[in-house]
Scaffold this motif. Structure first.
Motif, PDB file in Angstrom:
ATOM      1  N   UNK A  57       8.422  -5.941   5.874  1.00 27.83           N
ATOM      2  CA  UNK A  57       8.337  -5.196   4.619  1.00 27.83           C
ATOM      3  C   UNK A  57       7.114  -4.275   4.599  1.00 27.83           C
ATOM      4  N   UNK A  58       5.981  -4.739   5.074  1.00 27.09           N
ATOM      5  CA  UNK A  58       4.719  -3.997   4.997  1.00 27.09           C
ATOM      6  C   UNK A  58       4.704  -2.742   5.858  1.00 27.09           C
ATOM      7  N   UNK A  59       5.430  -2.782   6.966  1.00 24.75           N
ATOM      8  CA  UNK A  59       5.409  -1.713   7.953  1.00 24.75           C
ATOM      9  C   UNK A  59       5.711  -0.344   7.350  1.00 24.75           C
ATOM     10  N   UNK A  60       4.876   0.603   7.679  1.00 29.05           N
ATOM     11  CA  UNK A  60       4.986   2.012   7.270  1.00 29.05           C
ATOM     12  C   UNK A  60       4.737   2.246   5.775  1.00 29.05           C
ATOM     13  N   UNK A 112       4.952   9.677   4.469  1.00 22.86           N
ATOM     14  CA  UNK A 112       4.561   8.874   3.323  1.00 22.86           C
ATOM     15  C   UNK A 112       3.176   8.275   3.594  1.00 22.86           C
ATOM     16  N   UNK A 113       2.284   8.402   2.638  1.00 26.11           N
ATOM     17  CA  UNK A 113       0.942   7.852   2.758  1.00 26.11           C
ATOM     18  C   UNK A 113       0.983   6.346   2.511  1.00 26.11           C
ATOM     19  N   UNK A 114       0.307   5.611   3.386  1.00 23.28           N
ATOM     20  CA  UNK A 114       0.260   4.158   3.222  1.00 23.28           C
ATOM     21  C   UNK A 114      -0.751   3.801   2.150  1.00 23.28           C
ATOM     22  N   UNK A 115      -0.390   2.833   1.316  1.00 20.11           N
ATOM     23  CA  UNK A 115      -1.286   2.345   0.276  1.00 20.11           C
ATOM     24  C   UNK A 115      -2.059   1.144   0.813  1.00 20.11           C
ATOM     25  N   UNK A 116      -3.277   0.985   0.335  1.00 22.60           N
ATOM     26  CA  UNK A 116      -4.073  -0.180   0.713  1.00 22.60           C
ATOM     27  C   UNK A 116      -3.722  -1.317  -0.228  1.00 22.60           C
ATOM     28  N   UNK A 117      -3.470  -2.472   0.372  1.00 24.29           N
ATOM     29  CA  UNK A 117      -3.112  -3.667  -0.385  1.00 24.29           C
ATOM     30  C   UNK A 117      -4.040  -4.792   0.070  1.00 24.29           C
TER      31      UNK A 117
END
Length: 141
Positions: free
Chosen positions: A120-123, A1-6
């Motif tokens: 929550x943010x991990x991966x 899964x590609x990580x999204x930038x937040x």
């Protein structure tokens, strides 16, 4: 899964809590995610919660009843341990619904009623501290 930038802050929805366009702070220093809960009643193996904050007009819901909840120890930034209720819920980022664990806390004096932590943010996400409201700006309905 590609990580999204937040970014460092955003606006999200919590559909199971009937909360929309809630300001959240992305906190990579926090392990758990926390949500402001103005009233908690534990009764007959259920948790009756009211999510309401004077400083945040969108942060207002009816009483929500949780049959499933646990307790967890949370160490605050000042080093004190606090035993908090923990619930499972859902949050929407970039139009996608994710499961999230939230500890219940009193955050009325805080700028943001919700902290989103590393668990929550991990991966899923990479945090760019120079950006804000990335999810909200990409999913306005």
């Amino acid at each position: 899964m590609t990580k999204k930038i937040i970014g460092r802050v955003d606006m999200v929805n919590f559909p199971k809590l009937n909360l929309k366009q809630i300001a959240v702070k992305i906190d990579t220093g926090a392990y758990t995610s926390a949500i402001h809960c103005s009233k908690i009643i534990e009764q007959d193996n259920t948790l009756i919660c009211t999510f309401e904050s004077k400083g945040h007009p969108n942060f207002k819901s009816e009483q929500i009843i949780f049959d499933n909840y646990t307790f967890t120890d949370v160490k605050s930034s000042n080093g004190f341990k606090e035993n908090r209720y923990k619930i499972k819920s859902e949050v929407i980022f970039f139009g996608k619904t994710y499961k999230i664990n939230l500890t219940l806390s009193t955050r009325d004096d805080m700028r943001f009623p919700v902290l989103i932590g590393r668990q929550f943010l991990s991966k899923k996400f990479i945090v760019d501290v120079n950006m804000e409201n990335v999810s909200f700006n990409n999913t306005q309905e």
